[in-house]
Write a protein that holds these residues in place. Structure first.
Motif, PDB file in Angstrom:
ATOM      1  N   ARG A 402      26.732  42.419  36.144  1.00  0.00           N
ATOM      2  CA  ARG A 402      27.818  43.283  36.611  1.00  0.00           C
ATOM      3  C   ARG A 402      27.644  44.713  36.106  1.00  0.00           C
ATOM      4  O   ARG A 402      28.019  45.672  36.788  1.00  0.00           O
ATOM      5  CB  ARG A 402      29.166  42.700  36.185  1.00  0.00           C
ATOM      6  CG  ARG A 402      29.600  41.543  37.079  1.00  0.00           C
ATOM      7  CD  ARG A 402      30.691  40.707  36.463  1.00  0.00           C
ATOM      8  NE  ARG A 402      31.132  39.643  37.368  1.00  0.00           N
ATOM      9  CZ  ARG A 402      30.434  38.539  37.613  1.00  0.00           C
ATOM     10  NH1 ARG A 402      29.270  38.365  37.014  1.00  0.00           N
ATOM     11  NH2 ARG A 402      30.899  37.617  38.453  1.00  0.00           N
ATOM     12  N   LYS A 403      27.106  44.863  34.920  1.00  0.00           N
ATOM     13  CA  LYS A 403      26.816  46.206  34.409  1.00  0.00           C
ATOM     14  C   LYS A 403      25.815  46.906  35.321  1.00  0.00           C
ATOM     15  O   LYS A 403      25.978  48.093  35.643  1.00  0.00           O
ATOM     16  CB  LYS A 403      26.255  46.091  32.986  1.00  0.00           C
ATOM     17  CG  LYS A 403      25.909  47.428  32.335  1.00  0.00           C
ATOM     18  CD  LYS A 403      27.162  48.237  32.024  1.00  0.00           C
ATOM     19  CE  LYS A 403      26.808  49.503  31.262  1.00  0.00           C
ATOM     20  NZ  LYS A 403      28.001  50.355  31.012  1.00  0.00           N
ATOM     21  N   GLU A 406      27.302  48.305  38.565  1.00  0.00           N
ATOM     22  CA  GLU A 406      28.313  49.367  38.501  1.00  0.00           C
ATOM     23  C   GLU A 406      28.072  50.508  39.485  1.00  0.00           C
ATOM     24  O   GLU A 406      29.028  51.019  40.076  1.00  0.00           O
ATOM     25  CB  GLU A 406      28.423  49.899  37.075  1.00  0.00           C
ATOM     26  CG  GLU A 406      29.193  48.954  36.149  1.00  0.00           C
ATOM     27  CD  GLU A 406      29.346  49.518  34.746  1.00  0.00           C
ATOM     28  OE1 GLU A 406      28.791  50.620  34.481  1.00  0.00           O
ATOM     29  OE2 GLU A 406      30.019  48.870  33.918  1.00  0.00           O
ATOM     30  N   ASN A 410      31.127  51.343  41.848  1.00  0.00           N
ATOM     31  CA  ASN A 410      31.741  52.680  41.797  1.00  0.00           C
ATOM     32  C   ASN A 410      31.686  53.353  43.162  1.00  0.00           C
ATOM     33  O   ASN A 410      32.648  54.006  43.594  1.00  0.00           O
ATOM     34  CB  ASN A 410      31.040  53.544  40.751  1.00  0.00           C
ATOM     35  CG  ASN A 410      31.313  53.068  39.335  1.00  0.00           C
ATOM     36  OD1 ASN A 410      32.313  52.410  39.075  1.00  0.00           O
ATOM     37  ND2 ASN A 410      30.409  53.382  38.412  1.00  0.00           N
TER      38      ASN A 410
END
Length: 424
Positions: A402-403, A406, A410
């Motif tokens: 998930r990082k 981003e 976003n």
């Protein structure tokens, strides 16, 4: 009895929602002429609606008196009206009072609360209001038999249960249609909900299935290209697969198809795809129609867990971002609920996070490919990105994936904000 798709604009022969074709009988003559809808009970049951709703809708649309409370189970409309004409009007009833406004599936229940008629979709979780200005809306509200507080209409629930039982029975007997029970199927059951291909539209894959299915079955015995799909052969090929193709297919919570003494249908499907990919020189060489027909042979073409398997098997790891568009037709046909979408994302998380950790950095373009090809909805992507989960990989890997996602998440948020600003 002849059947038609509940959505007659869908020509897909694999479309799971069926109903009997309306039959009418004209009786009497002169001012006493009337039309009896012979099989209204059966049709209404397929739609999970009381037959009184349907007959009154016909009456309102035709400007004729319709008996909504027959004592002899004869549903009558004054005047002479042929079955084809009534079938056309039934399409309007289905569109306004049956189909989900979001996913266009007929897996809805009627609930009434605060003098509003709400369609509660079991396929995608959407709750949408019925237009209160319609004449039938007034009739439904005045004849509301649901309990106080907006609980679902009992007749509707009973009809739904009977329809699901019929679907399960037909599946057990080898029928092509998938079960509609909410605990067993993943479209009508929508084990979590749905943003789907609108009721399995007549897409490219469907046309190919229609034209190729018979050929596939006929050619299976052709030694020139046939793959032995017997249980023994699948197991043997799975053992001989290169180490980089051996994957532990994620089936986290068990399933009726998973036998304690042998591989589950999902294991068999995954092993078949992987062994076929190894023999043909890559996952991209395994044809969409073959995959669909194989899943259908195993009876899991409608199951959400099938998508977790496919996410781990139908792409070549180094070319996944380029292969998403070519697999879109297959995936959109099989992904018919929010739970399907979540399972597909879970399988992807497993594929990049555990099977091929070198692909973690590619998760943003992968998700972008899913989004741009309408494979996974914006809502599901946002929900997935908001919270790590240990359902498909360990929690540390889940956070890492998930990082890496981003940038895409976003972008998804900002794109929505920009659209709202433009609207203002």
């Amino acid at each position: 009895m002849a059947t038609v798709n509940i959505r007659r604009d869908v020509s897909d022969p694999f479309y799971r929602y069926k109903m009997e074709r309306l039959q009418s009988k004209i009786e009497g003559k002169g001012n006493g002429i009337k039309t009896v809808v012979v099989n209204l009970n059966s049709v209404a049951q397929s739609l999970s609606r009381p037959p009184a709703y349907v007959i009154k809708y016909f009456g309102f649309e035709l400007g004729a008196q319709a008996n909504a409370k027959p004592t002899d189970d004869r549903w009558i409309i004054n005047g002479a009206h042929d079955a084809g004409k009534l079938q056309d009007y039934l399409d309007g009833f289905i569109s306004k009072f049956v189909l989900c406004k979001k996913c266009k599936n007929p897996e809805t229940d009627v609930s009434i609360k605060d003098d509003k008629i709400v369609l509660d979709c079991k396929a995608c979780g959407q709750r949408s209001d019925v237009d209160p200005r319609l004449k039938l809306s007034t009739f439904i509200l005045r004849n509301n038999t649901s309990t106080k507080g907006g609980k679902k209409d009992k007749a509707s629930k009973k009809a739904r249960r009977e329809r699901n039982k019929d679907k399960n029975d037909s599946t057990t007997n080898g029928d092509n249609h998938s079960p509609g029970d909410s605990n067993n199927s993943d479209n009508g059951d929508a084990e979590d909900g749905e943003e789907a291909l609108a009721a399995n539209s007549d897409d490219e894959l469907t046309r190919r299935i229609q034209s190729d299915a018979q050929g596939i079955e006929a050619d299976i015995d052709d030694d020139q290209w046939a793959v032995d799909v017997s249980e023994e052969a699948v197991k043997a090929r799975a053992k001989d697969l290169p180490s980089d193709l051996k994957r532990s297919l994620v089936l986290d919570d068990g399933d009726d198809e998973a036998g304690a003494d042998g591989p589950s249908a999902y294991d068999e499907l995954g092993s078949w795809i992987l062994s076929s990919a190894a023999e043909k020189g890559g996952a991209a060489e395994v044809d969409d129609v073959e995959i669909y027909m194989k899943a259908k042979d195993y009876g899991i073409e409608s199951k959400h867990k099938t998508l977790a398997v496919l996410a781990q098997t139908i792409f070549d790891e180094k070319k996944i971002t380029k292969q998403i568009a070519s697999r879109a037709a297959l995936l959109k046909k099989l992904i018919t609920s929010e739970r399907h979408e979540k399972a597909f994302l879970g399988g992807t998380e497993r594929f990049v996070g555990k099977d091929h950790p070198e692909l973690i950095s590619q998760i943003s373009p992968i998700l972008l490919g899913y989004y741009e090809n309408d494979i996974v909805s914006e809502e599901t992507l946002k929900a997935w990105g908001s919270k790590a989960s240990k359902k498909y990989v360990d929690i540390a890997t889940s956070k890492k994936v998930r990082k890496a996602a981003e940038p895409f998440l976003n972008w998804l948020e900002n794109a929505e904000s920009e659209d709202e600003s433009d609207d203002e």
